[in-house]
Design a protein around this motif. Sequence first.
Motif, PDB file in Angstrom:
ATOM      1  N   ARG A 350      25.480  64.710  49.169  1.00 22.19           N
ATOM      2  CA  ARG A 350      25.757  64.379  50.560  1.00 22.19           C
ATOM      3  C   ARG A 350      25.657  65.598  51.460  1.00 22.19           C
ATOM      4  O   ARG A 350      25.659  66.735  51.006  1.00 22.19           O
ATOM      5  CB  ARG A 350      27.161  63.744  50.682  1.00 22.19           C
ATOM      6  CG  ARG A 350      27.256  62.384  50.005  1.00 22.19           C
ATOM      7  CD  ARG A 350      28.671  61.870  49.932  1.00 22.19           C
ATOM      8  NE  ARG A 350      28.722  60.611  49.162  1.00 22.19           N
ATOM      9  CZ  ARG A 350      29.804  60.127  48.578  1.00 22.19           C
ATOM     10  NH1 ARG A 350      30.951  60.783  48.663  1.00 22.19           N
ATOM     11  NH2 ARG A 350      29.743  58.982  47.905  1.00 22.19           N
ATOM     12  N   TYR A 366      33.665  62.403  52.245  1.00 18.66           N
ATOM     13  CA  TYR A 366      33.112  61.230  52.919  1.00 18.66           C
ATOM     14  C   TYR A 366      33.681  59.922  52.365  1.00 18.66           C
ATOM     15  O   TYR A 366      33.744  58.918  53.058  1.00 18.66           O
ATOM     16  CB  TYR A 366      31.586  61.205  52.781  1.00 18.66           C
ATOM     17  CG  TYR A 366      30.860  62.064  53.788  1.00 18.66           C
ATOM     18  CD1 TYR A 366      30.824  61.736  55.138  1.00 18.66           C
ATOM     19  CD2 TYR A 366      30.186  63.219  53.379  1.00 18.66           C
ATOM     20  CE1 TYR A 366      30.140  62.522  56.049  1.00 18.66           C
ATOM     21  CE2 TYR A 366      29.502  64.018  54.279  1.00 18.66           C
ATOM     22  CZ  TYR A 366      29.486  63.668  55.625  1.00 18.66           C
ATOM     23  OH  TYR A 366      28.822  64.461  56.525  1.00 18.66           O
ATOM     24  N   PHE A 523      31.957  54.829  54.670  1.00 18.03           N
ATOM     25  CA  PHE A 523      32.158  56.268  54.722  1.00 18.03           C
ATOM     26  C   PHE A 523      33.179  56.607  55.810  1.00 18.03           C
ATOM     27  O   PHE A 523      33.305  55.890  56.804  1.00 18.03           O
ATOM     28  CB  PHE A 523      30.838  56.996  55.020  1.00 18.03           C
ATOM     29  CG  PHE A 523      29.807  56.834  53.932  1.00 18.03           C
ATOM     30  CD1 PHE A 523      29.750  57.744  52.885  1.00 18.03           C
ATOM     31  CD2 PHE A 523      28.916  55.763  53.943  1.00 18.03           C
ATOM     32  CE1 PHE A 523      28.805  57.589  51.877  1.00 18.03           C
ATOM     33  CE2 PHE A 523      27.980  55.603  52.941  1.00 18.03           C
ATOM     34  CZ  PHE A 523      27.920  56.524  51.898  1.00 18.03           C
ATOM     35  N   SER A 526      33.717  60.814  60.678  1.00 17.23           N
ATOM     36  CA  SER A 526      33.903  62.242  60.890  1.00 17.23           C
ATOM     37  C   SER A 526      34.077  62.555  62.373  1.00 17.23           C
ATOM     38  O   SER A 526      33.761  61.739  63.245  1.00 17.23           O
ATOM     39  CB  SER A 526      32.708  63.019  60.342  1.00 17.23           C
ATOM     40  OG  SER A 526      32.534  62.761  58.965  1.00 17.23           O
ATOM     41  N   HIS A 539      25.964  60.920  56.487  1.00 17.03           N
ATOM     42  CA  HIS A 539      26.356  61.432  55.163  1.00 17.03           C
ATOM     43  C   HIS A 539      25.174  61.937  54.357  1.00 17.03           C
ATOM     44  O   HIS A 539      25.326  62.731  53.437  1.00 17.03           O
ATOM     45  CB  HIS A 539      27.090  60.330  54.382  1.00 17.03           C
ATOM     46  CG  HIS A 539      26.201  59.189  53.984  1.00 17.03           C
ATOM     47  ND1 HIS A 539      26.017  58.082  54.786  1.00 17.03           N
ATOM     48  CD2 HIS A 539      25.437  58.972  52.875  1.00 17.03           C
ATOM     49  CE1 HIS A 539      25.188  57.246  54.181  1.00 17.03           C
ATOM     50  NE2 HIS A 539      24.822  57.763  53.027  1.00 17.03           N
TER      51      HIS A 539
END
Length: 597
Positions: A350, A366, A523, A526, A539
């Motif tokens: 990733r 993730y 995931f 972020s 990712h």
Amino acid sequence: MITPIFKLKKTHTLGMCLLLIILSSCKQTSTTYEQQDPLVQLETQYKSNLNTCYLYLDSVNIATTKVGKLAYFIQSRNYFKRVEPILSFVDKNNYKSLNQPNILRVQEEDATDIKENAPFGFQVLEEQLHDDTISNQTITNTINFTRNRLGLIAQNTTVQLRDYHLLWLLRDAVIRVAVTGTTGFDSPILERSLEESTIVYKELKTIVELYKDSFSNLQLYNQWLREIESTLKGLATDFTSFNRYGFIKNHTHKQLELLVATQEDWGAEYPFQLAISNDATSLFSSSTFNLEYFSDYKQTTVYKAEKIALGKQLFNDKRLSTKQNLNCASCHHKDKAFTDGLPISANQNRNSPTLTYAALQQSFFYDGRAGSLEGQVAAVVKNEKEFHSDLETMRKAVENDTTYVAIFKKIYDNKIDGNTIRNAIASYIRSLNAFNSKFDNNINGVEHTITESEIRGFNLFMGKAKCATCHFAPVFNGTVPPNFTETEFEALGVPETTGAMAEISPDLGRYYLFNTDSRKHFFKTSTVRNVSLTAPYMHNGVYKTLDEVMTFYNNGGGSALGIQLEHQTLPLDALNLSDDEIKAIIDFMNSLEDSKV
């Protein structure tokens, strides 16, 4: 007086009569409020609002047309917003259930305790009432689940609040309106966010008025009333043109200042701190958050600076890896906001995520397989494709350095082991929350350099573009405010390669933890802070530019690429953002670059 919009059945008439009795009773007793304890008044009003919410929801069931059902739903939802400040504080789990998005709810405690529950509540019902493919029976089932939960809450809730509880409650409500309430987060179809935020603020005004006698400084009390009235005027606009940047800068932050002043005026003493520091006066400051709240490891201010300095040394020390050729900085470069600029990190599967603001989340990696920064450090050390080592090997490496030994002797009482080593590294990572970007400095009034495009971009990000319904301010990651107890995971349908029609990335993400089918391709969300430095994106690093990322979202995620993902959490509909609007959003995201990381 409640005026039905169509002819009522006998059972419906009975329900509305009961509602009128309740409302009449509340009106009759209101004259005695001045003689009552404010907490008693608060509980009486809260339960009355809960009951009214319940009865309007019952009317949705009985209504015979979609128009009628929607009208009673809106009334019920209005009363739900009236109880929201108290319900969300005294009963967080039930509030979350009643206000959850229309997405399968999966709880994964461990491999032997996985629960999948169909969602219910007001967001779900709002979507169902606007979907012609949903059967009346399905709508009835959702209403019954929601109504029954409301009934249980009304029967079993006792409101017991001390002064500091009330201040926390007010603060939660203020922050919730600013970062989720005005974004469309819990009104996905109707977008009644501003109307509902107005209802919340009217309820906050009532609470402040009930506690008038608690103020020794009546000028402060009157400041509250004037500020809420000013806030209500500011909310009196439409969803698209609402200036969320100005609202937070001129109202949210002002109210946080008033809360700190009220704490002093009341002589309230907090027994501890929650996610937000008790003296926070801004959402966008390095002092906004209580970092200990996000850590399993007991944090202290003793030798804080020394721990950070030690952690930085260890972060950059290659001797901690088995072959002495890797350190944390190998994949997390400071000049790239602690990423490495590669689509996939060397020997990994990733993309390397930024470590800036990593401390302000509840899940790590993730796929969320670690629950703390210390846990993440340990996992990296043990990973055969990374350090390929163990904590004991790290301990020996540290003990062979006399400088390290002296520092550990001072900071950790001569204790050198896996726990202290990883805590030192985690302490350094916890320091990477600068909150000194151009955006932060401008919304805090430190500088006046923000452009019209950047402000417009923020307002779009928080409104029409719906970015903030997953990337929550102020960290702009997936950790949900105002409680910050949960970091969300999303299934976007990210492709393996770019192109008009592409295959989904084969990485199953969260699924690998417990093999839960409904978590395939999920995931962690972020942060977009420092996103100007962290290309490529997603990712798997499939997108090289923010323009490509915005095109993906604007078109409706993976579904627009022909990817069939059963549990895609990104709305399938296109956002219909213009090129100019996309540019403004990117301008805003670029303004989140820290001036020093």
